[in-house]
Design a protein around this motif. Structure first.
Motif, PDB file in Angstrom:
ATOM      1  N   ASP A 107       0.803  -0.966   0.056  1.00 35.91           N
ATOM      2  CA  ASP A 107      -0.252  -0.192   0.071  1.00 35.91           C
ATOM      3  C   ASP A 107       0.684   1.202  -0.102  1.00 35.91           C
ATOM      4  OD1 ASP A 107      -3.001  -1.816  -0.457  1.00 35.91           O
ATOM      5  OD2 ASP A 107      -2.807  -1.822   2.147  1.00 35.91           O
ATOM      6  N   LEU A 108       0.861   2.046  -0.872  1.00 36.51           N
ATOM      7  CA  LEU A 108       1.763   2.829  -1.327  1.00 36.51           C
ATOM      8  C   LEU A 108       1.065   4.335  -1.325  1.00 36.51           C
ATOM      9  CD1 LEU A 108       3.800   1.879  -4.051  1.00 36.51           C
ATOM     10  CD2 LEU A 108       4.061   1.657  -2.274  1.00 36.51           C
ATOM     11  N   VAL A 114       4.518  12.917  -9.641  1.00 36.24           N
ATOM     12  CA  VAL A 114       4.890  11.858  -9.912  1.00 36.24           C
ATOM     13  C   VAL A 114       4.007  11.033 -10.765  1.00 36.24           C
ATOM     14  CG1 VAL A 114       6.575  11.961  -8.417  1.00 36.24           C
ATOM     15  CG2 VAL A 114       5.109  10.237  -8.390  1.00 36.24           C
ATOM     16  N   SER A 115       4.384   9.897 -12.136  1.00 43.77           N
ATOM     17  CA  SER A 115       3.915   9.154 -13.083  1.00 43.77           C
ATOM     18  C   SER A 115       3.411   7.789 -12.149  1.00 43.77           C
ATOM     19  CB  SER A 115       4.218   8.722 -13.998  1.00 43.77           C
ATOM     20  OG  SER A 115       3.815   7.347 -14.312  1.00 43.77           O
ATOM     21  N   VAL A 116       2.005   8.070 -11.620  1.00 36.54           N
ATOM     22  CA  VAL A 116       1.869   6.322 -11.426  1.00 36.54           C
ATOM     23  C   VAL A 116       2.659   5.336 -11.360  1.00 36.54           C
ATOM     24  CG1 VAL A 116       0.290   5.247  -9.360  1.00 36.54           C
ATOM     25  CG2 VAL A 116       0.048   7.804  -9.219  1.00 36.54           C
ATOM     26  N   MET A 117       1.947   5.557 -12.082  1.00 36.52           N
ATOM     27  CA  MET A 117       2.173   3.771 -13.015  1.00 36.52           C
ATOM     28  C   MET A 117       4.059   4.038 -13.417  1.00 36.52           C
ATOM     29  SD  MET A 117      -0.132   2.651 -13.996  1.00 36.52           S
ATOM     30  CE  MET A 117      -0.174   0.780 -14.577  1.00 36.52           C
ATOM     31  N   ASP A 118       4.550   4.381 -13.783  1.00 36.55           N
ATOM     32  CA  ASP A 118       6.469   4.660 -13.738  1.00 36.55           C
ATOM     33  C   ASP A 118       6.602   4.420 -12.182  1.00 36.55           C
ATOM     34  OD1 ASP A 118       6.370   5.176 -16.354  1.00 36.55           O
ATOM     35  OD2 ASP A 118       6.843   6.512 -15.534  1.00 36.55           O
ATOM     36  N   VAL A 119       6.297   4.650 -10.847  1.00 34.59           N
ATOM     37  CA  VAL A 119       6.451   5.410  -9.640  1.00 34.59           C
ATOM     38  C   VAL A 119       6.548   3.153  -9.514  1.00 34.59           C
ATOM     39  CG1 VAL A 119       6.479   5.474  -6.987  1.00 34.59           C
ATOM     40  CG2 VAL A 119       6.363   7.284  -8.874  1.00 34.59           C
ATOM     41  N   ALA A 120       5.156   2.575  -9.456  1.00 37.63           N
ATOM     42  CA  ALA A 120       4.667   0.961  -9.378  1.00 37.63           C
ATOM     43  C   ALA A 120       5.531   0.197  -9.413  1.00 37.63           C
ATOM     44  CB  ALA A 120       3.456   1.007  -9.706  1.00 37.63           C
ATOM     45  N   ARG A 121       6.136   0.864 -11.427  1.00 39.23           N
ATOM     46  CA  ARG A 121       6.552  -0.543 -12.256  1.00 39.23           C
ATOM     47  C   ARG A 121       8.232  -0.307 -11.334  1.00 39.23           C
ATOM     48  NH1 ARG A 121       8.515   2.309 -16.212  1.00 39.23           N
ATOM     49  NH2 ARG A 121       9.672   3.144 -15.487  1.00 39.23           N
ATOM     50  N   ASP A 122       8.118   0.696 -11.024  1.00 39.45           N
ATOM     51  CA  ASP A 122      10.057   0.609 -10.359  1.00 39.45           C
ATOM     52  C   ASP A 122      10.335   0.054  -8.989  1.00 39.45           C
ATOM     53  OD1 ASP A 122      11.177   2.138 -12.004  1.00 39.45           O
ATOM     54  OD2 ASP A 122      10.946   4.118 -11.680  1.00 39.45           O
ATOM     55  N   VAL A 123       9.160   0.273  -8.091  1.00 33.59           N
ATOM     56  CA  VAL A 123       8.736  -0.236  -6.461  1.00 33.59           C
ATOM     57  C   VAL A 123       9.484  -2.330  -7.452  1.00 33.59           C
ATOM     58  CG1 VAL A 123       7.746  -0.771  -4.826  1.00 33.59           C
ATOM     59  CG2 VAL A 123       7.589   1.455  -5.920  1.00 33.59           C
ATOM     60  N   ARG A 124       7.617  -2.413  -8.009  1.00 36.93           N
ATOM     61  CA  ARG A 124       7.908  -3.569  -8.577  1.00 36.93           C
ATOM     62  C   ARG A 124       9.287  -4.125  -8.810  1.00 36.93           C
ATOM     63  NH1 ARG A 124       3.754  -2.744 -11.372  1.00 36.93           N
ATOM     64  NH2 ARG A 124       2.498  -3.686 -10.064  1.00 36.93           N
ATOM     65  N   GLU A 125      10.132  -3.622  -9.733  1.00 40.57           N
ATOM     66  CA  GLU A 125      11.263  -3.830 -10.158  1.00 40.57           C
ATOM     67  C   GLU A 125      12.168  -4.175  -8.863  1.00 40.57           C
ATOM     68  OE1 GLU A 125      12.273  -1.579 -12.959  1.00 40.57           O
ATOM     69  OE2 GLU A 125      11.181  -2.536 -14.687  1.00 40.57           O
ATOM     70  N   ASN A 126      12.404  -3.280  -8.270  1.00 40.78           N
ATOM     71  CA  ASN A 126      13.705  -3.054  -7.119  1.00 40.78           C
ATOM     72  C   ASN A 126      12.851  -4.229  -6.098  1.00 40.78           C
ATOM     73  OD1 ASN A 126      15.476  -1.076  -5.933  1.00 40.78           O
ATOM     74  ND2 ASN A 126      14.419  -0.771  -4.343  1.00 40.78           N
ATOM     75  N   VAL A 127      11.895  -3.877  -5.115  1.00 39.25           N
ATOM     76  CA  VAL A 127      10.777  -5.046  -4.267  1.00 39.25           C
ATOM     77  C   VAL A 127      11.001  -6.264  -5.392  1.00 39.25           C
ATOM     78  CG1 VAL A 127       9.208  -6.528  -3.784  1.00 39.25           C
ATOM     79  CG2 VAL A 127       8.971  -3.502  -3.444  1.00 39.25           C
ATOM     80  N   VAL A 128      11.020  -7.110  -6.762  1.00 40.12           N
ATOM     81  CA  VAL A 128      10.896  -8.778  -6.741  1.00 40.12           C
ATOM     82  C   VAL A 128      12.507  -8.448  -6.218  1.00 40.12           C
ATOM     83  CG1 VAL A 128      11.572  -9.883  -9.514  1.00 40.12           C
ATOM     84  CG2 VAL A 128       9.578  -8.569  -8.143  1.00 40.12           C
ATOM     85  N   VAL A 140       6.828 -14.326  -6.628  1.00 38.08           N
ATOM     86  CA  VAL A 140       5.488 -14.574  -7.905  1.00 38.08           C
ATOM     87  C   VAL A 140       4.731 -12.982  -7.967  1.00 38.08           C
ATOM     88  CG1 VAL A 140       5.423 -17.377  -7.301  1.00 38.08           C
ATOM     89  CG2 VAL A 140       3.755 -15.440  -6.469  1.00 38.08           C
ATOM     90  N   GLU A 141       4.642 -12.585  -7.723  1.00 36.79           N
ATOM     91  CA  GLU A 141       4.010 -11.689  -7.715  1.00 36.79           C
ATOM     92  C   GLU A 141       4.014 -10.108  -6.323  1.00 36.79           C
ATOM     93  OE1 GLU A 141      -0.108 -12.237  -7.619  1.00 36.79           O
ATOM     94  OE2 GLU A 141      -0.502 -12.822  -5.989  1.00 36.79           O
ATOM     95  N   VAL A 142       3.979  -8.831  -7.450  1.00 40.80           N
ATOM     96  CA  VAL A 142       3.461  -7.866  -6.286  1.00 40.80           C
ATOM     97  C   VAL A 142       3.077  -6.657  -6.424  1.00 40.80           C
ATOM     98  CG1 VAL A 142       5.539  -5.799  -5.466  1.00 40.80           C
ATOM     99  CG2 VAL A 142       6.548  -7.961  -5.910  1.00 40.80           C
ATOM    100  N   ASN A 143       1.906  -7.047  -5.492  1.00 44.19           N
ATOM    101  CA  ASN A 143       0.364  -6.482  -5.703  1.00 44.19           C
ATOM    102  C   ASN A 143       0.723  -5.027  -5.130  1.00 44.19           C
ATOM    103  OD1 ASN A 143      -1.307  -8.251  -7.807  1.00 44.19           O
ATOM    104  ND2 ASN A 143      -1.061  -9.203  -5.435  1.00 44.19           N
ATOM    105  N   ILE A 144       0.015  -3.735  -6.275  1.00 43.89           N
ATOM    106  CA  ILE A 144       0.360  -2.656  -5.421  1.00 43.89           C
ATOM    107  C   ILE A 144      -0.869  -1.415  -5.194  1.00 43.89           C
ATOM    108  CG2 ILE A 144       1.448  -0.489  -5.947  1.00 43.89           C
ATOM    109  CD1 ILE A 144       4.049  -1.673  -6.860  1.00 43.89           C
ATOM    110  N   THR A 145      -1.435  -1.328  -4.684  1.00 40.76           N
ATOM    111  CA  THR A 145      -2.230  -0.056  -4.277  1.00 40.76           C
ATOM    112  C   THR A 145      -2.367   1.126  -3.658  1.00 40.76           C
ATOM    113  OG1 THR A 145      -3.612  -2.099  -3.568  1.00 40.76           O
ATOM    114  CG2 THR A 145      -4.213   0.130  -2.991  1.00 40.76           C
TER     115      THR A 145
END
Length: 166
Positions: A107-108, A114-128, A140-145
């Motif tokens: 939950d962010l 900032v671009s929400v989609m860009d931040v979500a993509r960058d967060v997902r990549e960094n977390v994985v 297997v997945e990173v779900n972002i809200t």
């Protein structure tokens, strides 16, 4: 007196792995002095480890202002002001951890502009990357809200523009 002998146990192991079918090898799961040292014993990773790694990795991304829902952020703000209190890096992070895989829910609160989609993509990549590198678990997945957008003037207590009373 007659004696019965038990039927011989079937060998259910597969020739390729030596393990029974439909089982997953666990890190290290063998024992014995004849095994190499890194293979003796078993390693298990607690949920809180993945929570902390994912929380830190998400906060490293520019554009992430905070994490968690409204109530958890309010409680966290009070907790952060208590002398000696530490920030909760796991706030806004939920995980499911299996023997070899994990799934992460975040939950962010993002910064305005900032671009929400860009931040979500960058967060997902960094977390994985961080979770897989540090724990060895497959993510297997990173779900972002995205729960909220932080406005720059929300933190400014001296901002009294628009106030009707002095």
């Amino acid at each position: 007196m007659t004696t019965q002998t038990a039927p011989a146990a079937k060998d259910l192991s597969t020739p390729q792995t030596g393990r029974p079918p439909h089982t997953t090898a666990v890190s290290g799961g063998t024992a014995g002095a004849d095994q190499p040292a890194p293979d003796r014993g078993r390693t298990s990773i607690a949920d809180v480890v993945v929570v902390k790694v994912a929380g830190i990795a998400a906060r490293e991304i520019p554009g992430v202002h905070d994490m968690g829902g409204g109530l958890s952020r309010t409680i966290g703000a009070v907790r952060d002001r208590v002398p000696g209190g530490r920030a909760n890096v796991g706030r806004g992070v939920k995980v499911e951890v299996g023997e070899r895989q994990t799934a992460v829910d975040l939950d962010l609160v993002v910064e305005y502009g900032v671009s929400v989609m860009d931040v979500a993509r960058d967060v997902r990549e960094n977390v994985v990357d961080a979770v897989e590198r540090i724990t060895g678990l497959e993510v297997v997945e990173v779900n972002i809200t995205v729960n909220d957008v932080h406005l720059a003037d929300e933190d400014d207590p001296e901002n009294t523009t628009g106030s009707r009373v002095e």
